[in-house]
Scaffold this active site. Structure first.
Site, PDB file in Angstrom:
ATOM      1  CB  SER A  76      -1.339  21.863 -46.422  1.00  0.00           C
ATOM      2  OG  SER A  76      -1.644  20.621 -45.858  1.00  0.00           O
ATOM      3  CD  GLU A  91     -17.645  34.123 -32.106  1.00  0.00           C
ATOM      4  OE1 GLU A  91     -18.295  34.949 -31.426  1.00  0.00           O
ATOM      5  OE2 GLU A  91     -18.084  32.992 -32.421  1.00  0.00           O
ATOM      6  CB  CYS A 118     -24.273  31.570 -30.641  1.00  0.00           C
ATOM      7  SG  CYS A 118     -25.541  31.340 -31.887  1.00  0.00           S
ATOM      8  CE  LYS A 120      18.674  18.761 -53.517  1.00  0.00           C
ATOM      9  NZ  LYS A 120      19.552  17.657 -53.286  1.00  0.00           N
ATOM     10  CE  LYS A 176      22.181  23.476 -51.434  1.00  0.00           C
ATOM     11  NZ  LYS A 176      22.551  22.648 -50.302  1.00  0.00           N
ATOM     12  CG  HIS A 202     -21.310  33.481 -33.849  1.00  0.00           C
ATOM     13  ND1 HIS A 202     -20.762  32.522 -33.035  1.00  0.00           N
ATOM     14  CD2 HIS A 202     -22.453  32.957 -34.340  1.00  0.00           C
ATOM     15  CE1 HIS A 202     -21.532  31.445 -33.049  1.00  0.00           C
ATOM     16  NE2 HIS A 202     -22.574  31.684 -33.829  1.00  0.00           N
ATOM     17  N   GLY A 238     -24.073  29.585 -26.088  1.00  0.00           N
ATOM     18  CA  GLY A 238     -23.715  29.977 -24.726  1.00  0.00           C
ATOM     19  C   GLY A 238     -24.725  30.938 -24.116  1.00  0.00           C
TER      20      GLY A 238
HETATM   21  N1  GLN Z   1     -27.400  25.396 -31.944  1.00  0.00           N
HETATM   22  C1  GLN Z   1     -27.886  26.717 -31.728  1.00  0.00           C
HETATM   23  C2  GLN Z   1     -28.816  27.181 -32.837  1.00  0.00           C
HETATM   24  O1  GLN Z   1     -28.822  26.637 -33.897  1.00  0.00           O
HETATM   25  C3  GLN Z   1     -26.746  27.689 -31.542  1.00  0.00           C
HETATM   26  C4  GLN Z   1     -25.904  27.843 -32.760  1.00  0.00           C
HETATM   27  C5  GLN Z   1     -24.576  28.468 -32.459  1.00  0.00           C
HETATM   28  O2  GLN Z   1     -24.112  28.489 -31.330  1.00  0.00           O
HETATM   29  N2  GLN Z   1     -23.905  28.952 -33.477  1.00  0.00           N
HETATM   30  O3  GLN Z   1     -29.574  28.102 -32.671  1.00  0.00           O
END
Ligand code: GLN
Length: 547
Positions: A18, A523, A390, A193, A227, A521, A392
């Site tokens: 994997s 991202e 979040c 192989k 092969k 989030h 951050g």
């Molecule tokens: N720990 C924070 C919360 O629960 C932020 C969560 C996160 O960054 N996904 O609110």
């Protein structure tokens, strides 16, 4: 609703070992079919007993990817979404745990009408039922189903049996791709192989692979293809060379070079079609010719197991940075910054000045929190472009409350329940649940809408007055402190539609070139051809700073 009988099912499983890019293979197979105008969805089967990925440690298992309906899943779902630019849902993910849970619930509810519920055929039947449900949900022409692990493992035997049963029922609608690995010898020869042995393991569970995707460090030559073909009951056209690539988005193009897309159609008895991948090709060219180099620091705590684990733990953040860099025409060097290194007065801060932008991504718990807060302070004071995701964002609010508003000891109650100024806290309804030890449902998971304040940087970046982003958090900005914090200059530029939950923060342009945070989030919604505005904003500000 399209009858599931018309849908074609492509199973992708591993052989030999994997960790060789099965997820990217599945995503790329789906992509080249989608590029032919078909409706394609992808799903993942994980063999572990966990019901979802929510409780799993990102260091061991990689990032927890959150779907729009809130299910916490494996990071591969993120790859599917990025490659296909579609949204996936709970129907597109299953684990051994989730399957057994649903079977047991059905049994308890007398759903089997007095029958003895046997593992075979009930479990494979439940797998097939779920796959057909996913096909119906997306109205898919093709569903690509990735099975975790490799053939020959006990863990995924029932999923392989599901394929066998499906193939038995309608041979014309099911196809099996084995993703194998060819070790490279010192003399430059690729060894076949292990692949031959992996195919024998597939035979042992009644499966003849239809296609073998041969991962290797280098492209495979004709002799090796022959092969494998001879020894594995295939034709040469069924053996696809999948050498290492600089960039994962090249993989669909490589598959096309080897004729995989049309070969799949042929196997299903369908006529050939041209793949429309021109915008994808332009993207690859752009990636190959980047302009200026910039450095983006990502501050995290998952450092002990080395770079490989890091890339897995923060994969969506990294991809979002890359997508934005493609659009901005720059090359981004990612610098991993260990939050634990940034204690007050430490020399580590020098590293921050070598970065053109900083991201503090999501996180949980107390480890490295002080370091993160110190990094955020440094970014604020030194005008280094900053994006807080979040945690951050929450910690940026904590930092501002402590050092600008003057609320000494301000904190999130996640870390300090006794804080005199709990600027980040749990909302009342959640607290009641937690007091009753009912943790389920206390997280905000999945899509939530936010309204944006007009004229703010956030609103200008999004070019919209409201947005939907994915969430995964428990704590919120405490409404009691909002006006006090705002009076000192931090802007809450977006909130939940009822105005109660803060979704975005920023500094006005005159205070800082780019200081942005979000409770969500973003991202998870970035795509290779559609970079996320908040990441693009960061990369543009960082590029400007580099001048
Ligand atoms: N720990 C924070 C919360 O629960 C932020 C969560 C996160 O960054 N996904 O609110």
């Amino acid at each position: 609703m399209k009858k599931s009988k018309e849908t074609k099912y492509i199973f992708v499983a591993g052989g030999v070992m994997s960790g060789i890019g099965k997820g990217i293979t599945a995503s790329s197979v789906a992509k080249i079919l989608q590029a032919r105008g078909f409706t394609v969805s992808a799903m993942k089967i994980d063999p572990y007993v966990n019901v979802d990925a929510g409780t799993m440690n990102p260091v061991e298992h990689g990032e927890v990817f959150v779907l729009s309906d809130g299910l916490e899943t494996d990071q591969d779902l993120g790859n599917y979404e990025r490659f296909l630019d579609i949204n996936l849902y709970s129907v597109d993910y299953m684990t051994t745990g989730s399957l057994y849970l649903s079977i047991i619930q059905k049994e308890r509810n007398l759903g089997y009408k007095g029958k003895c519920v046997q593992v075979v055929p009930e479990v494979p039947n439940a797998v097939i039922e779920k796959i057909e449900k996913a096909a119906a949900h997306h109205n898919s022409d093709f569903v690509v189903i990735e099975i975790g692990g490799t053939v020959g493992e006990y863990e995924n035997i029932l999923f392989l049996e599901a394929y066998r049963m499906l193939k038995n029922r309608s041979p014309e609608n099911a196809l099996f791709i084995l993703v194998s690995y060819l070790p490279l010898q010192k003399d430059g020869e690729l060894k076949t192989k292990p692949t031959q042995i992996a195919v024998r393991s597939a035979y042992a569970v009644g499966i003849q692979p239809d296609i073998i995707v041969a991962r290797a460090e280098v492209p495979m030559d004709k002799v090796r293809k022959e092969k494998i073909a001879i020894n594995c009951g295939l034709e040469e056209a069924d053996v696809i060379s999948a050498p290492n690539v600089e960039n994962i988005y090249e993989v669909p193009l490589n598959f096309e070079k080897d004729g995989l897309g049309n070969r799949i159609l042929e196997k299903f008895g369908m006529s050939k079609r041209e793949a429309k991948l021109s915008s994808w090709k332009i993207l690859i060219k752009k990636i190959d010719r980047p302009g200026k180099e910039i450095a983006i620091g990502i501050v995290g705590k998952y450092f002990e197991a080395g770079e490989f684990t890091l890339t897995d733990s923060y994969i969506s953040v990294i991809e979002a940075v890359k997508h934005a860099s493609y659009a901005a025409g720059v090359k981004v060097n990612i610098k991993w910054l260990n939050s634990g290194d940034f204690s007050t007065g430490s020399r580590a801060f020098k590293q921050l000045n070598e970065c053109d932008g900083i991201i503090v991504p999501g996180g949980f718990g107390s480890r490295g929190v002080d370091g993160k807060i110190n990094v955020i302070q440094h970014c604020r004071e030194n005008k280094i472009p900053y994006l807080g995701l979040c945690y951050g964002m929450q910690l940026a609010v904590v930092e501002f409350a402590r050092n600008v508003v003057g609320l000494k000891g301000a904190h999130t109650t996640e870390i300090n329940k006794q804080s005199p100024y709990p600027v980040i806290a749990i909302m009342d309804e959640q607290r009641k649940k937690i007091d009753n030890k009912d943790y389920g449902g206390t997280m905000r998971l999945g899509d939530y809408k936010a309204k944006l304040k007009s004229g703010t940087k956030i609103q200008k970046l999004y070019k919209k007055s409201s947005v939907v982003e994915r969430h995964r958090h428990r704590y919120e900005v405490n409404p009691e402190y909002i006006s006090e914090i705002e009076s000192k200059g931090l802007i809450f530029s977006g909130s939940s539609p009822n105005g109660k939950l803060m979704e975005f923060i920023e500094f006005p342009e005159k205070m800082h070139p780019y200081f942005v945070g979000t409770q969500a989030h973003p991202e998870f919604l970035s795509r290779p051809l559609k970079p996320h505005p908040l990441f693009l904003g960061l990369i543009q500000a960082a590029t400007k700073r580099k001048k």
